[in-house]
Design a protein around this motif. Sequence first.
Motif, PDB file in Angstrom:
ATOM      1  N   LEU A 190       0.994  -1.570  -0.076  1.00  0.00           N
ATOM      2  CA  LEU A 190      -0.226  -0.104  -0.063  1.00  0.00           C
ATOM      3  C   LEU A 190       0.367   1.052  -0.583  1.00  0.00           C
ATOM      4  O   LEU A 190       0.107   2.660   0.072  1.00  0.00           O
ATOM      5  N   SER A 191       1.961   1.012   0.289  1.00  0.00           N
ATOM      6  CA  SER A 191       2.908   2.365  -0.060  1.00  0.00           C
ATOM      7  C   SER A 191       3.315   2.576  -1.387  1.00  0.00           C
ATOM      8  O   SER A 191       4.178   3.214  -1.776  1.00  0.00           O
ATOM      9  N   GLY A 192       3.286   1.947  -2.315  1.00  0.00           N
ATOM     10  CA  GLY A 192       3.326   1.957  -3.597  1.00  0.00           C
ATOM     11  C   GLY A 192       4.747   1.673  -3.951  1.00  0.00           C
ATOM     12  O   GLY A 192       5.638   2.013  -4.596  1.00  0.00           O
ATOM     13  N   VAL A 193       5.410   1.128  -3.327  1.00  0.00           N
ATOM     14  CA  VAL A 193       6.794   0.248  -3.430  1.00  0.00           C
ATOM     15  C   VAL A 193       7.087  -0.762  -4.822  1.00  0.00           C
ATOM     16  O   VAL A 193       8.112  -0.624  -5.650  1.00  0.00           O
ATOM     17  N   MET A 194       6.319  -1.292  -5.433  1.00  0.00           N
ATOM     18  CA  MET A 194       6.224  -2.517  -6.281  1.00  0.00           C
ATOM     19  C   MET A 194       5.174  -2.319  -7.040  1.00  0.00           C
ATOM     20  O   MET A 194       5.266  -2.245  -8.580  1.00  0.00           O
ATOM     21  N   LEU A 195       3.763  -1.416  -7.173  1.00  0.00           N
ATOM     22  CA  LEU A 195       2.765  -0.751  -8.566  1.00  0.00           C
ATOM     23  C   LEU A 195       3.064   0.553  -8.068  1.00  0.00           C
ATOM     24  O   LEU A 195       3.294   1.065  -7.101  1.00  0.00           O
ATOM     25  N   PRO A 196       2.998   1.070  -9.244  1.00  0.00           N
ATOM     26  CA  PRO A 196       3.222   2.508  -9.051  1.00  0.00           C
ATOM     27  C   PRO A 196       1.748   2.291  -8.992  1.00  0.00           C
ATOM     28  O   PRO A 196       0.149   2.458  -9.211  1.00  0.00           O
ATOM     29  N   VAL A 197       1.380   3.805  -7.640  1.00  0.00           N
ATOM     30  CA  VAL A 197      -0.540   3.918  -7.545  1.00  0.00           C
ATOM     31  C   VAL A 197      -0.957   5.023  -8.547  1.00  0.00           C
ATOM     32  O   VAL A 197      -2.057   4.753  -8.603  1.00  0.00           O
ATOM     33  N   GLN A 198       0.090   5.493  -9.472  1.00  0.00           N
ATOM     34  CA  GLN A 198      -1.277   6.338 -10.119  1.00  0.00           C
ATOM     35  C   GLN A 198      -2.011   5.011 -11.414  1.00  0.00           C
ATOM     36  O   GLN A 198      -2.724   5.181 -11.809  1.00  0.00           O
ATOM     37  N   TYR A 199      -2.033   4.194 -11.172  1.00  0.00           N
ATOM     38  CA  TYR A 199      -2.392   2.974 -11.991  1.00  0.00           C
ATOM     39  C   TYR A 199      -3.983   2.587 -10.560  1.00  0.00           C
ATOM     40  O   TYR A 199      -4.499   1.901 -11.507  1.00  0.00           O
ATOM     41  N   PHE A 200      -3.830   2.883  -9.188  1.00  0.00           N
ATOM     42  CA  PHE A 200      -5.046   2.937  -9.301  1.00  0.00           C
ATOM     43  C   PHE A 200      -5.977   3.542  -9.204  1.00  0.00           C
ATOM     44  O   PHE A 200      -6.553   4.246  -9.782  1.00  0.00           O
ATOM     45  N   HIS A 202      -9.223   6.306  -9.086  1.00  0.00           N
ATOM     46  CA  HIS A 202      -9.092   7.345  -7.929  1.00  0.00           C
ATOM     47  C   HIS A 202      -9.409   7.578  -6.658  1.00  0.00           C
ATOM     48  O   HIS A 202      -8.923   7.951  -5.679  1.00  0.00           O
ATOM     49  N   GLU A 203     -10.754   6.375  -6.574  1.00  0.00           N
ATOM     50  CA  GLU A 203     -11.332   6.699  -5.817  1.00  0.00           C
ATOM     51  C   GLU A 203     -10.632   5.966  -3.807  1.00  0.00           C
ATOM     52  O   GLU A 203     -10.244   5.874  -2.646  1.00  0.00           O
ATOM     53  N   LEU A 204      -9.603   5.261  -5.239  1.00  0.00           N
ATOM     54  CA  LEU A 204      -8.681   4.307  -3.798  1.00  0.00           C
ATOM     55  C   LEU A 204      -7.115   4.835  -3.372  1.00  0.00           C
ATOM     56  O   LEU A 204      -6.984   5.334  -2.513  1.00  0.00           O
ATOM     57  N   GLN A 206      -7.610   7.815  -2.810  1.00  0.00           N
ATOM     58  CA  GLN A 206      -7.294   9.054  -2.265  1.00  0.00           C
ATOM     59  C   GLN A 206      -7.659   8.641  -0.554  1.00  0.00           C
ATOM     60  O   GLN A 206      -6.793   9.331   0.496  1.00  0.00           O
ATOM     61  N   TYR A 207      -7.512   7.643  -0.443  1.00  0.00           N
ATOM     62  CA  TYR A 207      -7.664   6.472   0.797  1.00  0.00           C
ATOM     63  C   TYR A 207      -6.035   6.578   1.072  1.00  0.00           C
ATOM     64  O   TYR A 207      -5.394   6.361   2.271  1.00  0.00           O
ATOM     65  N   LEU A 208      -5.474   5.958   0.243  1.00  0.00           N
ATOM     66  CA  LEU A 208      -3.929   5.248   0.540  1.00  0.00           C
ATOM     67  C   LEU A 208      -3.369   6.720   0.640  1.00  0.00           C
ATOM     68  O   LEU A 208      -2.269   6.598   0.769  1.00  0.00           O
ATOM     69  N   LEU A 209      -3.165   8.294  -0.039  1.00  0.00           N
ATOM     70  CA  LEU A 209      -2.994   9.213   0.169  1.00  0.00           C
ATOM     71  C   LEU A 209      -2.967   8.930   2.049  1.00  0.00           C
ATOM     72  O   LEU A 209      -1.905   9.989   2.497  1.00  0.00           O
ATOM     73  N   TYR A 210      -3.457   8.963   2.871  1.00  0.00           N
ATOM     74  CA  TYR A 210      -3.764   8.704   4.140  1.00  0.00           C
ATOM     75  C   TYR A 210      -2.196   8.367   5.253  1.00  0.00           C
ATOM     76  O   TYR A 210      -1.810   8.114   6.504  1.00  0.00           O
ATOM     77  N   ASN A 211      -1.598   7.742   3.716  1.00  0.00           N
ATOM     78  CA  ASN A 211       0.292   6.286   4.730  1.00  0.00           C
ATOM     79  C   ASN A 211       0.762   7.310   4.087  1.00  0.00           C
ATOM     80  O   ASN A 211       1.185   7.386   3.393  1.00  0.00           O
ATOM     81  N   PRO A 212       1.592   8.029   5.288  1.00  0.00           N
ATOM     82  CA  PRO A 212       2.279   8.439   5.507  1.00  0.00           C
ATOM     83  C   PRO A 212       3.440   7.932   4.644  1.00  0.00           C
ATOM     84  O   PRO A 212       4.740   8.936   4.267  1.00  0.00           O
TER      85      PRO A 212
END
Length: 264
Positions: A190-200, A202-204, A206-212
């Motif tokens: 969920l920290s975007g280590v292996m998969l680019p979060v840009q491909y998730f 948009h609704e998801l 917004q929730y992932l951005l709570y992860n510092p």
Amino acid sequence: MSSLVTRNSWKISYHVWQALFLREAVARISADRVAWLWLLAEPIAHVALMVWIRTLIGRIRLVPGADYIPWLVLGITLFIMFRNQMTRGMEAINANRGLFAYRQVHPADTVLVRCFLEGVLSTIVIILMIFGFTLLGHNVIPFHPLHALSIWGLVLAFGTGIALVFSVVATTLPEATKFIRMIMFPLYFLSGVMLPVQYFPHELQQYLLYNPMLHAVELFRLGFFENYRPVNGISLLYLSYWVWGSLCFGLLLQVRYKVRLMAQ
């Protein structure tokens, strides 16, 4: 009348930290015959394995504004430092309980020193990674060195702060360590280590951005690639709030439960 040599509290703390650092370093290196080699080989092997797996079966190979393999290496290395600081730092109090017989040694000292040692080892690892992958033809030289260095320092401080908090939890409630370790696995993805979060979706996002740690990983990569486009909503200020908040909260907990931690 003989003169008494007095030391201020900072000098006493420095000498305690120095002794604890040497003790931790010797313990890690002399654990077995290949312990000194495994300290560096373990994270390097982890990165190499993840790169190979994603290269072999991964379909998402295009990262906006960055080369895929350096992008992956940077994310994994940064997260490994945070994970090691958190998991090993929270065990520092129990591992050094015999030292609390000396009144100069406090529970927080053991956590701070162990986290610093993990930071030093991770710094050596990423330097070796940069040189190694550069020799293999990948551009891993930071485009904004000061930015990359500042984010690396923030994550080092963040891992220390979380370790200070969880060391209190793990010492007073040992059963909690199992659950703390369990959260690292989903946090890894969920920290975007292996998969680019840009491909998730948009609704998801917004929730992932709570992860510092997502902010930390994206900001760290931003220091290496000139044209890298991080996820919308990434904020250095948000990461800083988490870093200094965790450090202050962790130190407050250490002071509040100091007697209980030493007697546990």
